[in-house]
Motif scaffolding. Structure first.
Motif, PDB file in Angstrom:
ATOM      1  N   GLY A 319     -20.243  77.848  19.948  1.00  0.00           N
ATOM      2  CA  GLY A 319     -20.069  75.996  19.679  1.00  0.00           C
ATOM      3  C   GLY A 319     -17.822  75.983  19.776  1.00  0.00           C
ATOM      4  N   ASN A 320     -18.162  77.226  19.249  1.00  0.00           N
ATOM      5  CA  ASN A 320     -16.755  77.525  19.130  1.00  0.00           C
ATOM      6  C   ASN A 320     -15.678  77.251  20.832  1.00  0.00           C
ATOM      7  OD1 ASN A 320     -15.058  77.447  16.176  1.00  0.00           O
ATOM      8  ND2 ASN A 320     -17.556  78.627  16.050  1.00  0.00           N
ATOM      9  N   VAL A 321     -16.867  78.380  21.772  1.00  0.00           N
ATOM     10  CA  VAL A 321     -15.856  78.814  23.082  1.00  0.00           C
ATOM     11  C   VAL A 321     -15.798  77.402  23.549  1.00  0.00           C
ATOM     12  CG1 VAL A 321     -16.144  79.829  25.153  1.00  0.00           C
ATOM     13  CG2 VAL A 321     -16.595  81.284  23.547  1.00  0.00           C
ATOM     14  N   ILE A 322     -16.924  76.283  23.791  1.00  0.00           N
ATOM     15  CA  ILE A 322     -17.077  75.218  24.161  1.00  0.00           C
ATOM     16  C   ILE A 322     -16.309  74.047  23.176  1.00  0.00           C
ATOM     17  CG2 ILE A 322     -18.745  72.980  25.021  1.00  0.00           C
ATOM     18  CD1 ILE A 322     -21.185  75.073  24.695  1.00  0.00           C
ATOM     19  N   GLY A 323     -16.028  74.483  22.645  1.00  0.00           N
ATOM     20  CA  GLY A 323     -15.201  73.516  21.633  1.00  0.00           C
ATOM     21  C   GLY A 323     -13.877  73.261  22.112  1.00  0.00           C
ATOM     22  N   ARG A 324     -13.507  74.674  22.687  1.00  0.00           N
ATOM     23  CA  ARG A 324     -12.035  75.559  22.663  1.00  0.00           C
ATOM     24  C   ARG A 324     -12.269  74.707  24.276  1.00  0.00           C
ATOM     25  NH1 ARG A 324      -7.176  74.993  21.569  1.00  0.00           N
ATOM     26  NH2 ARG A 324      -5.878  76.717  21.987  1.00  0.00           N
ATOM     27  N   PHE A 325     -12.917  75.423  25.251  1.00  0.00           N
ATOM     28  CA  PHE A 325     -12.842  74.705  26.553  1.00  0.00           C
ATOM     29  C   PHE A 325     -12.918  73.560  27.005  1.00  0.00           C
ATOM     30  CE2 PHE A 325     -14.222  73.561  30.239  1.00  0.00           C
ATOM     31  CZ  PHE A 325     -13.380  75.101  31.763  1.00  0.00           C
ATOM     32  N   LEU A 326     -13.081  72.730  25.931  1.00  0.00           N
ATOM     33  CA  LEU A 326     -13.198  71.083  26.322  1.00  0.00           C
ATOM     34  C   LEU A 326     -11.367  70.467  25.650  1.00  0.00           C
ATOM     35  CD1 LEU A 326     -16.733  70.157  24.843  1.00  0.00           C
ATOM     36  CD2 LEU A 326     -16.048  70.006  27.121  1.00  0.00           C
ATOM     37  N   GLU A 327     -11.059  71.431  24.755  1.00  0.00           N
ATOM     38  CA  GLU A 327     -10.144  70.806  24.136  1.00  0.00           C
ATOM     39  C   GLU A 327      -8.768  71.741  25.366  1.00  0.00           C
ATOM     40  OE1 GLU A 327      -6.759  72.037  20.749  1.00  0.00           O
ATOM     41  OE2 GLU A 327      -9.221  73.020  20.644  1.00  0.00           O
ATOM     42  N   LEU A 328      -8.227  72.675  25.740  1.00  0.00           N
ATOM     43  CA  LEU A 328      -7.792  73.008  26.646  1.00  0.00           C
ATOM     44  C   LEU A 328      -7.651  72.462  27.808  1.00  0.00           C
ATOM     45  CD1 LEU A 328      -8.392  76.995  26.147  1.00  0.00           C
ATOM     46  CD2 LEU A 328      -6.393  75.748  25.568  1.00  0.00           C
ATOM     47  N   THR A 329      -8.980  72.160  28.477  1.00  0.00           N
ATOM     48  CA  THR A 329      -9.010  71.603  29.751  1.00  0.00           C
ATOM     49  C   THR A 329      -8.827  70.217  29.452  1.00  0.00           C
ATOM     50  OG1 THR A 329     -11.444  72.715  30.179  1.00  0.00           O
ATOM     51  CG2 THR A 329     -10.587  70.355  31.428  1.00  0.00           C
ATOM     52  N   THR A 330      -9.135  69.525  28.671  1.00  0.00           N
ATOM     53  CA  THR A 330      -8.633  68.026  28.014  1.00  0.00           C
ATOM     54  C   THR A 330      -6.756  67.498  28.657  1.00  0.00           C
ATOM     55  OG1 THR A 330      -9.738  66.927  27.254  1.00  0.00           O
ATOM     56  CG2 THR A 330      -7.943  65.961  26.320  1.00  0.00           C
ATOM     57  N   HIS A 331      -6.153  68.804  27.625  1.00  0.00           N
ATOM     58  CA  HIS A 331      -4.747  69.099  26.900  1.00  0.00           C
ATOM     59  C   HIS A 331      -4.393  69.906  28.702  1.00  0.00           C
ATOM     60  CE1 HIS A 331      -0.700  70.244  25.984  1.00  0.00           C
ATOM     61  NE2 HIS A 331      -0.799  71.668  26.897  1.00  0.00           N
ATOM     62  N   ALA A 332      -4.496  70.727  29.424  1.00  0.00           N
ATOM     63  CA  ALA A 332      -4.127  70.463  30.879  1.00  0.00           C
ATOM     64  C   ALA A 332      -4.210  69.991  32.050  1.00  0.00           C
ATOM     65  CB  ALA A 332      -4.977  72.110  31.154  1.00  0.00           C
ATOM     66  N   LEU A 333      -5.171  69.247  31.847  1.00  0.00           N
ATOM     67  CA  LEU A 333      -5.329  68.057  32.797  1.00  0.00           C
ATOM     68  C   LEU A 333      -4.362  67.248  32.546  1.00  0.00           C
ATOM     69  CD1 LEU A 333      -9.063  67.961  33.434  1.00  0.00           C
ATOM     70  CD2 LEU A 333      -7.514  68.789  35.311  1.00  0.00           C
ATOM     71  N   ASP A 334      -3.823  66.765  31.175  1.00  0.00           N
ATOM     72  CA  ASP A 334      -2.915  65.814  30.971  1.00  0.00           C
ATOM     73  C   ASP A 334      -1.665  66.496  31.467  1.00  0.00           C
ATOM     74  OD1 ASP A 334      -4.504  63.976  30.001  1.00  0.00           O
ATOM     75  OD2 ASP A 334      -3.863  64.971  28.156  1.00  0.00           O
ATOM     76  N   GLN A 335      -1.106  67.519  31.114  1.00  0.00           N
ATOM     77  CA  GLN A 335       0.408  68.099  31.975  1.00  0.00           C
ATOM     78  C   GLN A 335      -0.166  68.022  33.854  1.00  0.00           C
ATOM     79  OE1 GLN A 335       1.355  69.228  29.735  1.00  0.00           O
ATOM     80  NE2 GLN A 335       0.005  68.737  28.370  1.00  0.00           N
ATOM     81  N   PRO A 336       1.568  67.749  33.523  1.00  0.00           N
ATOM     82  CA  PRO A 336       1.620  67.356  34.995  1.00  0.00           C
ATOM     83  C   PRO A 336       1.588  67.971  36.176  1.00  0.00           C
ATOM     84  CG  PRO A 336       3.077  65.812  33.956  1.00  0.00           C
ATOM     85  CD  PRO A 336       2.080  66.989  32.643  1.00  0.00           C
ATOM     86  N   GLY A 337       0.787  67.959  37.158  1.00  0.00           N
ATOM     87  CA  GLY A 337       0.893  69.734  37.952  1.00  0.00           C
ATOM     88  C   GLY A 337      -0.140  70.219  37.401  1.00  0.00           C
ATOM     89  N   THR A 338      -0.887  70.038  36.787  1.00  0.00           N
ATOM     90  CA  THR A 338      -1.856  71.382  36.874  1.00  0.00           C
ATOM     91  C   THR A 338      -4.013  70.481  36.761  1.00  0.00           C
ATOM     92  OG1 THR A 338      -0.949  71.826  34.223  1.00  0.00           O
ATOM     93  CG2 THR A 338      -3.570  72.582  34.870  1.00  0.00           C
ATOM     94  N   ILE A 339      -3.393  71.274  37.992  1.00  0.00           N
ATOM     95  CA  ILE A 339      -5.682  71.167  38.569  1.00  0.00           C
ATOM     96  C   ILE A 339      -6.804  71.996  37.789  1.00  0.00           C
ATOM     97  CG2 ILE A 339      -6.739  70.866  40.752  1.00  0.00           C
ATOM     98  CD1 ILE A 339      -4.412  70.185  41.873  1.00  0.00           C
ATOM     99  N   VAL A 340      -7.893  71.792  37.492  1.00  0.00           N
ATOM    100  CA  VAL A 340      -8.639  72.876  37.127  1.00  0.00           C
ATOM    101  C   VAL A 340      -9.719  72.820  37.855  1.00  0.00           C
ATOM    102  CG1 VAL A 340      -9.913  73.300  34.870  1.00  0.00           C
ATOM    103  CG2 VAL A 340      -7.853  72.477  34.441  1.00  0.00           C
ATOM    104  N   VAL A 341     -10.318  74.115  38.665  1.00  0.00           N
ATOM    105  CA  VAL A 341     -11.471  73.852  39.347  1.00  0.00           C
ATOM    106  C   VAL A 341     -11.922  74.104  38.655  1.00  0.00           C
ATOM    107  CG1 VAL A 341     -11.951  74.689  42.090  1.00  0.00           C
ATOM    108  CG2 VAL A 341      -9.830  74.016  41.350  1.00  0.00           C
ATOM    109  N   GLY A 342     -13.796  74.485  38.444  1.00  0.00           N
ATOM    110  CA  GLY A 342     -14.210  75.127  37.673  1.00  0.00           C
ATOM    111  C   GLY A 342     -15.747  75.158  38.892  1.00  0.00           C
ATOM    112  N   ALA A 343     -16.306  76.706  38.707  1.00  0.00           N
ATOM    113  CA  ALA A 343     -16.974  77.007  40.145  1.00  0.00           C
ATOM    114  C   ALA A 343     -18.375  77.605  39.370  1.00  0.00           C
ATOM    115  CB  ALA A 343     -16.319  77.942  41.274  1.00  0.00           C
ATOM    116  N   THR A 344     -19.291  77.652  39.526  1.00  0.00           N
ATOM    117  CA  THR A 344     -20.834  78.255  39.384  1.00  0.00           C
ATOM    118  C   THR A 344     -22.277  78.106  40.863  1.00  0.00           C
ATOM    119  OG1 THR A 344     -22.623  76.864  37.676  1.00  0.00           O
ATOM    120  CG2 THR A 344     -20.974  75.568  38.970  1.00  0.00           C
ATOM    121  N   ASN A 345     -22.794  78.763  40.363  1.00  0.00           N
ATOM    122  CA  ASN A 345     -24.011  78.809  41.055  1.00  0.00           C
ATOM    123  C   ASN A 345     -24.988  78.257  40.643  1.00  0.00           C
ATOM    124  OD1 ASN A 345     -22.888  80.773  42.364  1.00  0.00           O
ATOM    125  ND2 ASN A 345     -23.377  82.239  41.602  1.00  0.00           N
TER     126      ASN A 345
END
Length: 618
Positions: A319-345
């Motif tokens: 729960g802590n890992v997912i919560g922190r990842f969601l928070e960081l992803t939201t913040h990063a995508l708000d920062q001009p010039g940051t693109i997040v690419v996730g990969a999975t099988n």
């Protein structure tokens, strides 16, 4: 905070390009804060790339105090720098960064958010990311220092360079005849990684890439805000389909930095405790957002966890890992010039909140390359010494080859050419192909019956218009780069399938093994045994019917359709109902094929001879 500089201060600042550039960057980033608009007192934290941080200190001193160093203690000094060493604790356990409530405006400069002590972060009135100077800042700086005018295209190219290159070229009197390729000092021995435009394949992702290229270009020209850019994407596909290479090539295509990591890397940091993982995760995001233009690539995204599947003994950690990842992803995508690419099988194992709109909202499915793509990929790895057209002779027979398989084949072929000290030829490629074992005629006949069974059931359902079938005379020994036969068809009514449509699909999946029993009186293992096989797909579809779609005996919803996987634990009652559905549909499939046995055997015989067939609905 100074909105305007007096004549003397302006003259002093305009002779120092680095200070002027960072003064422009600071003013642009702080413009919307109360401290800038109304000159309110407050403590500001500015996150600045390390290579610019000392220039930012000089600029911040001008912005706050006119550049005069008239404060001698921490409580009155307007500008402070925090580096990573500032996170170290003193013997008394107190961090060596003074936290105070200023009676004026104060700026702390840090290379990343991780370098900021928690107490200082909480005390701050504003926390602002300061991007490096833009092309417009470079144009303005050259005007005030008296250099020749520079056009926006050249300024944009300069802005993408390291700090020392930007500063040097901004100070240079004339940029006439400047060779853009010589701007950044690069290691000539380092292999050049390609852009997406140069790579073959990636058909499903091309529209998204073209859209984001246009968006980034418009953002760089200040035509649109960063919030209008599609900047989060999840790449989903089997191993070897080029997900990691995609992220690298995307960064190159956009002129962005690549920050590559994986969930496994976060989990393996230091002792692997929760704090260690969260720290490693935060560092990766900070590294990405510290650039003005970066692609953060997170591999093994499914390992981040899914709150819908949490086990009670791991709930706190996950729960802590997912919560922190969601928070960081939201913040990063708000920062001009940051693109997040996730990969999975395994896209179905990812928490829905990660894949929702506003986070990794674009979902791209990378599958095995088609015939033309396979040849183009192999030709690319040969630097086009062998054309895609001539390589079709080889690649058309490698139906299950991934891009990684083709790259490996190319390495082997080039090695073979070096060993014989000759120029690469098609014979070198053929020489390193995996050994092919001829299939006995009775096996080929069974495969043909199996594939025709699929085709007839698809056609009888009324949902398939055109069916293409192909079978092989040989099997590849020891490597899964070829199968015995394959049926290609598209089903209609895919937008909102009815129960009838889904049962027709189930019968099509069961048609291969049912045809074998109708013709030979027994079945082979060709319809099962591995994930993704006919029987695996039919079984999962049956579970979705009764547990997800409410199309079983009971009108109920038990689990999401995307959650019917290896981790799904059906109740005994559900198993009995699914067994009944599969048995009923298999009986119905056999009865239909038995009635059409003459056509089944005739078409199978034709397929044995021709090895390929096209059936169209009359």
């Amino acid at each position: 905070m100074r909105h305007h500089l007096d004549k003397q201060l302006f003259a002093e600042t305009s002779t120092a390009p680095a200070k002027f550039l960072m003064l422009s960057a600071l003013r642009a980033a702080l413009r919307k804060t109360p401290q800038f608009r109304s000159n309110a007192k407050g403590l500001m934290i500015c996150i600045v790339k390390p290579e610019w941080i000392w220039h930012a200190k000089a600029a911040a001193s001008v912005l706050l105090g006119g550049g005069r160093g008239f404060y001698n203690d921490d409580f009155r000094r307007p500008v402070h720098i925090i580096d990573q060493r500032s996170r170290r604790s003193t013997a008394k356990g107190i961090e060596d960064v003074t936290v105070f409530r200023p009676e004026h405006q104060a700026i702390y400069l840090a290379p990343s958010r991780d370098a900021v002590p928690l107490a200082l972060e909480l005390a701050a009135d504003v926390i602002v990311d300061i991007p490096p100077p833009t092309a417009r800042h470079i144009v303005a700086a050259r005007k005030v220092i008296g250099g020749e005018d520079v056009d926006m295209a050249l300024a944009e190219a300069i802005a993408q360079q390291p700090a020392e290159v930007i500063i040097g070229l901004t100070a240079r009197h004339s940029l006439s005849g400047l060779d853009l390729s010589s701007l950044a000092k690069t290691d000539a021995t380092a292999p050049r990684t390609p852009t997406l435009s140069e790579l073959p394949g990636y058909g499903p992702v091309r529209p998204w890439v073209e859209a984001i290229k246009r968006d980034v270009a418009d953002w760089r020209e200040d035509k649109i805000p960063w919030s209008d850019v599609d900047r989060g994407v999840a790449l989903i596909g089997p191993p070897g389909t080029g997900k990691t290479l995609f992220a690298t090539a995307l960064a190159n295509e956009l002129g962005f930095e690549l920050v590559a990591t994986s969930v496994g890397e976060w989990q393996g940091s230091r002792h692997g405790h929760l704090g260690d993982m969260l720290k490693a995760m935060s560092t990766s995001f900070s590294n990405a957002t510290s650039h003005r233009g970066a692609v953060l690539f997170v591999d093994e995204l499914d390992a981040i966890g899914d709150r819908a599947r949490m086990r009670s003994d791991h709930t706190f950690y996950e729960g802590n890992v997912i919560g922190r990842f969601l928070e960081l992803t939201t913040h990063a995508l708000d920062q001009p010039g940051t693109i997040v690419v996730g990969a999975t099988n395994y896209g179905h194992l990812i928490d829905n909140a990660i894949l929702r709109s506003g986070r990794l909202e674009a979902h791209v499915y990378l599958d095995l390359p088609e015939e033309e793509e396979r040849a183009e990929i192999l030709s690319y790895h040969f630097q086009h010494v062998l054309s895609a057209t001539e390589l079709r002779e080889v690649t058309d027979n490698l139906m299950l080859a991934t891009p990684a398989d083709l790259e490996r084949l190319a390495r082997r072929a080039k090695r073979a050419a070096r060993v014989r000290k000759g120029v690469l030829s098609l014979q070198d490629v053929k020489a390193v192909l995996p050994a092919k074992v001829p299939l006995p005629e009775e096996v080929v006949h069974r495969i043909c019956v199996h594939e025709i069974g699929h085709a007839l059931m698809a056609m009888s359902s009324g949902t398939a218009q055109v069916i293409n079938i192909r079978v092989e005379s040989h099997m590849v020994e020891g490597e899964a780069v070829q199968d015995g036969g394959r049926v290609h068809y598209k089903m209609s009514n895919r937008a909102l399938p009815t129960e009838k449509d889904l049962l027709a699909k189930m019968r099509t999946l069961l048609g291969g093994t049912a045809a074998e029993e109708v013709v030979f009186g027994n079945r082979s293992i060709g319809a099962a045994g591995v994930e993704g096989s006919d029987l695996d797909q039919a079984t999962r579809l049956a579970y979705r019917l009764v547990a997800s779609y409410g199309l079983g005996k009971s009108l109920r919803y038990q689990v999401g359709a995307d959650r019917v996987d290896d981790s799904f634990m059906p109740t005994p009652e559900l198993r009995v109902e699914v067994d009944g559905i599969l048995a009923r549909e298999y009986r119905a499939t056999k009865e239909l094929l038995a009635k059409d046995k003459a056509r089944l055997t005739r078409l199978a015989a034709e397929l044995v001879v021709d090895r390929q067939m096209r059936i169209e609905k009359s």
